[in-house]
Design a protein around this motif. Structure first.
Motif, mmCIF file in Angstrom:
data_model
loop_
_atom_site.group_PDB
_atom_site.id
_atom_site.type_symbol
_atom_site.label_atom_id
_atom_site.label_comp_id
_atom_site.label_asym_id
_atom_site.label_seq_id
_atom_site.Cartn_x
_atom_site.Cartn_y
_atom_site.Cartn_z
ATOM 1 N N ILE A 455 -4.200 -8.031 10.359
ATOM 2 C CA ILE A 455 -4.299 -6.669 9.531
ATOM 3 C C ILE A 455 -4.675 -7.010 7.974
ATOM 4 N N VAL A 456 -4.078 -8.157 7.704
ATOM 5 C CA VAL A 456 -4.497 -8.415 6.414
ATOM 6 C C VAL A 456 -4.895 -10.025 6.169
ATOM 7 N N PHE A 457 -6.326 -10.082 5.366
ATOM 8 C CA PHE A 457 -6.854 -11.519 5.110
ATOM 9 C C PHE A 457 -7.446 -11.400 3.728
ATOM 10 N N GLY A 458 -6.823 -12.552 3.233
ATOM 11 C CA GLY A 458 -7.463 -13.146 2.020
ATOM 12 C C GLY A 458 -7.245 -12.463 0.727
ATOM 13 N N MET A 459 -5.960 -11.760 0.527
ATOM 14 C CA MET A 459 -5.436 -11.079 -0.605
ATOM 15 C C MET A 459 -4.495 -12.160 -1.643
ATOM 16 N N GLY A 460 -4.258 -13.287 -1.039
ATOM 17 C CA GLY A 460 -3.199 -14.256 -1.352
ATOM 18 C C GLY A 460 -2.320 -14.809 -0.513
ATOM 19 N N ARG A 461 -1.589 -15.683 -0.887
ATOM 20 C CA ARG A 461 -0.566 -16.298 -0.173
ATOM 21 C C ARG A 461 0.653 -15.428 0.337
ATOM 22 N N VAL A 462 0.711 -15.255 1.735
ATOM 23 C CA VAL A 462 1.532 -14.174 2.083
ATOM 24 C C VAL A 462 3.051 -15.037 1.976
ATOM 25 N N ARG A 463 4.226 -14.368 1.368
ATOM 26 C CA ARG A 463 5.305 -15.016 1.599
ATOM 27 C C ARG A 463 6.480 -14.134 2.297
ATOM 28 N N ASP A 464 6.135 -12.830 1.877
ATOM 29 C CA ASP A 464 7.045 -12.103 2.826
ATOM 30 C C ASP A 464 6.359 -10.893 3.321
ATOM 31 N N VAL A 465 6.699 -10.302 4.539
ATOM 32 C CA VAL A 465 6.291 -9.201 5.161
ATOM 33 C C VAL A 465 7.341 -8.394 5.522
ATOM 34 N N VAL A 466 7.481 -6.919 5.132
ATOM 35 C CA VAL A 466 8.638 -6.150 5.416
ATOM 36 C C VAL A 466 8.285 -4.631 5.528
ATOM 37 N N THR A 467 8.833 -4.161 6.536
ATOM 38 C CA THR A 467 8.705 -2.773 6.849
ATOM 39 C C THR A 467 9.662 -2.234 5.764
ATOM 40 N N GLY A 468 9.183 -1.088 4.726
ATOM 41 C CA GLY A 468 9.781 -0.396 3.796
ATOM 42 C C GLY A 468 10.549 0.718 4.299
ATOM 43 N N PRO A 469 11.676 1.350 3.708
ATOM 44 C CA PRO A 469 12.259 2.591 4.274
ATOM 45 C C PRO A 469 11.193 3.545 4.471
ATOM 46 N N ASP A 470 10.205 3.583 4.040
ATOM 47 C CA ASP A 470 9.144 4.594 4.178
ATOM 48 C C ASP A 470 8.378 4.351 5.198
ATOM 49 N N GLY A 471 8.672 3.015 6.049
ATOM 50 C CA GLY A 471 7.815 2.910 7.323
ATOM 51 C C GLY A 471 6.362 2.273 7.033
ATOM 52 N N TYR A 472 6.302 1.947 5.722
ATOM 53 C CA TYR A 472 4.932 1.361 5.176
ATOM 54 C C TYR A 472 5.146 -0.168 5.349
ATOM 55 N N VAL A 473 4.032 -0.950 5.373
ATOM 56 C CA VAL A 473 4.319 -2.568 5.380
ATOM 57 C C VAL A 473 4.240 -3.189 4.187
ATOM 58 N N TYR A 474 5.056 -3.480 3.547
ATOM 59 C CA TYR A 474 4.956 -4.272 2.329
ATOM 60 C C TYR A 474 4.667 -5.822 2.603
ATOM 61 N N VAL A 475 3.958 -6.319 1.680
ATOM 62 C CA VAL A 475 3.549 -7.661 1.696
ATOM 63 C C VAL A 475 3.750 -8.417 0.459
ATOM 64 N N ALA A 476 4.489 -9.281 0.058
ATOM 65 C CA ALA A 476 4.855 -10.044 -1.071
ATOM 66 C C ALA A 476 3.869 -10.950 -0.945
ATOM 67 N N LEU A 477 2.797 -11.392 -2.276
ATOM 68 C CA LEU A 477 1.713 -12.117 -2.443
ATOM 69 C C LEU A 477 1.933 -13.117 -3.614
ATOM 70 N N ASN A 478 1.513 -14.387 -3.437
ATOM 71 C CA ASN A 478 1.518 -15.317 -4.547
ATOM 72 C C ASN A 478 0.227 -15.648 -4.383
ATOM 73 N N GLN A 479 -0.132 -15.938 -5.886
ATOM 74 C CA GLN A 479 -1.530 -16.202 -6.359
ATOM 75 C C GLN A 479 -2.575 -15.295 -5.612
ATOM 76 N N PRO A 480 -2.679 -14.200 -6.376
ATOM 77 C CA PRO A 480 -1.733 -13.610 -7.395
ATOM 78 C C PRO A 480 -0.357 -13.090 -7.044
#
Ligand code: HEC
Length: 490
Positions: A455-480
């Motif tokens: 569902i995600v590719f090529g936006m940066g290095r993915v360090r964390d994936v977490v469902t937020g309290p709003d139910g959206y899927v949050y992705v913490a990226l590095n580089q950028p």
């Protein structure tokens, strides 16, 4: 057959398998009398490419292209292995199992997987967007929005306070408070750390009953006493005291710290995620710190998933109590580097972990089980030599993953989709990858693999994936360094 590229296994160098003595490899070889390839790519190029193509594109000897999404699926691992081992005589492909050992045969499957991913990416394989820029997924359309774009440095983990403020750890050693997408405070008084390679500040987990007890759980690389070049994962909990624009870490309690002699200067494999089971326990992970044989040693912290009572005491029903060292806290072992850990909506515990090259894993983590590192793995060595086969030998009681990433995605970050924003994803796992720069949605049922969608590719290095309290899927990226989120779209 070109014998010059072969060597008896006794001469093979296994860079990530020093625990396998040359003697034991040579023995298994002489038992079977088979040869082990010295270099995986070269063996493929010299034996297979005249028919299958250097890049797996096929065309020679009546072969079809291997570069199809269907054939990239893990269900073909065993059929590929069998085809190489037993040959396809009616089509003119010889049985390589007559001369090659199983590790070599398997290494060809890993090599083909590497060729496939490269080829499929070049063909444009990635999540599909439509003319409006929306992603068209299998079960949901969605869009990707920026959430935090400034003030982060190698963000490692994300969690929320009940009032909607976000806490983010930065690996170099800070925790920040984020409000409406802006970093509004850096928490003062946090423990000292050491950014030792992959180490530093790691996971953050707000207690599910935070409004009642105020606890925040936190894992980080603890520097050795009196030394700044050695460290090990430590788990603490503490509270945040807010006053005006500042936030301070107070009431810290140590939950897990290992003996100083287990601290090392290795810059790899610290774990570490923290998960609540809702029954008064936490689970957390520590990687094997590059000392792979210690993943099998129940007394050492390396390569384990641990279970503690929420106050840090050791539960009396942990499986390996009384064996000394850290054994009282061990829940499962034989892990390499679990950087994803989550409890599914069905109460099953899952981890994602790195293998060297090919074969990162999604495991159901079960009390007392051995996850096999470094005895059994899908991988090959980083130096392009065979490592093993992904099938436990007779008598080896090892629990295998239900999904493997081949090539490795460098698994990091794992959560389950909760809430109502993505009803058709509810209960699915979302798994990140650093090198893979990807997030996969993986559906399981009754502990079995059902489907996978990138569902995600090529936006940066993915360090964390977490469902937020709003139910959206949050992705913490590095580089950028940033945080984005997946939001449902029509
Ligand atoms: C003389 C030609 C030839 C050589 C050499 C050869 N193959 Fe094949 N191979 C074939 C043919 C023909 C097939 C069956 C048609 C197809 O699947 O494309 C096949 C099938 C396969 C399959 C199953 C593919 C599928 O889609 O199910 C794999 C995997 C494979 N070969 C791997 C290898 C590897 C690895 C080597 C070298 C160690 C090798 N082959 C050497 C001709 C060859």
């Amino acid at each position: 057959m070109k014998w010059m590229i072969w060597a008896m296994a006794a001469g093979a160098v296994a860079c990530s398998a020093p625990q396998l003595s040359q003697g034991s490899q040579a023995k298994s070889e002489s038992e079977s009398g088979k040869m082990q390839v010295r270099n995986v790519t070269q063996a493929y190029n010299e034996n297979c490419s005249n028919c299958h193509g250097v890049n797996g594109e096929g065309g020679g000897g009546g072969t079809k292209s291997l570069l199809t999404e269907d054939k990239f699926d893990q269900k073909w691992d065993k059929p590929f292995f069998d085809a190489i081992k037993n040959g396809v005589p009616e089509m003119g492909m010889e049985a390589y199992g007559e001369g090659w050992d199983d590790k070599s045969i398997w290494s060809m499957v890993v090599h083909i997987r590497e060729l496939q991913l490269r080829g499929l990416r070049a063909q444009g394989m990635r999540p599909k967007t439509n003319a409006a820029g929306l992603y068209e997924g299998q079960r949901h359309n969605y869009k990707v929005e920026d959430v935090v774009t400034a003030g982060l440095r190698t963000p490692w983990a994300v969690d929320w306070l009940p009032d909607g403020r976000m806490l983010v750890t930065n690996r170099p050693g800070s925790m920040v408070v984020v409000k409406d997408g802006q970093v509004v405070a850096t928490v003062e008084g946090m423990p000292r750390t050491i950014e030792l390679g992959q180490g530093g500040y790691m996971d953050i987990a707000v207690h599910p009953k935070y409004s009642e007890n105020g606890w925040i759980y936190f894992s980080f690389t603890d520097p050795a006493e009196g030394a700044n070049n050695r460290g090990l994962t430590k788990v603490v909990r503490g509270k945040l005291r807010f006053s005006g624009a500042t936030a301070r870490w107070v009431n810290e309690e140590t939950l897990f710290v290992s003996a100083q002699e287990n601290y090392t200067g290795a810059g790899v494999h610290f774990g570490s995620r923290i998960v609540f089971d809702g029954k008064g326990h936490i689970f957390f992970s520590i990687g094997e710190r590059g000392q792979q044989d210690l993943a099998q040693d129940l007394t050492r912290p390396n390569g384990k998933v641990f279970r503690l009572n929420e106050d840090g005491t050791r539960p009396t029903d942990n499986p390996f109590r009384g064996r000394g060292g850290d054994s009282d806290a061990v829940w499962s072992y034989g892990h390499r580097n679990p950087q994803g850990l989550v409890m599914g909506l069905d109460g099953r515990l899952w981890d994602t972990e790195h293998a060297p090259r090919g074969g990162d894993e999604l495991n159901e983590v079960v009390k007392g089980e051995n996850y096999g590192w470094p005895l059994v793995s899908f991988c090959i060595n980083y130096n392009d030599t065979p490592f093993g086969t992904p099938w436990p030998a007779a008598g080896q009681n090892i629990r295998m993953p239900i999904y493997r990433w081949m090539p490795s995605n460098a698994a990091c970050g794992l959560d389950v989709v909760r809430g109502n924003a993505f009803p058709n994803w509810r209960g699915d796992l979302v798994a990140g990858g650093l090198a893979g720069q990807s997030v996969d949605r993986i559906r399981t049922r009754e502990g079995k693999f059902v489907e996978r969608e990138e569902i995600v590719f090529g936006m940066g290095r993915v360090r964390d994936v977490v469902t937020g309290p709003d139910g959206y899927v949050y992705v913490a990226l590095n580089q950028p360094d940033k945080i984005v989120r997946l939001v449902p779209a029509p």
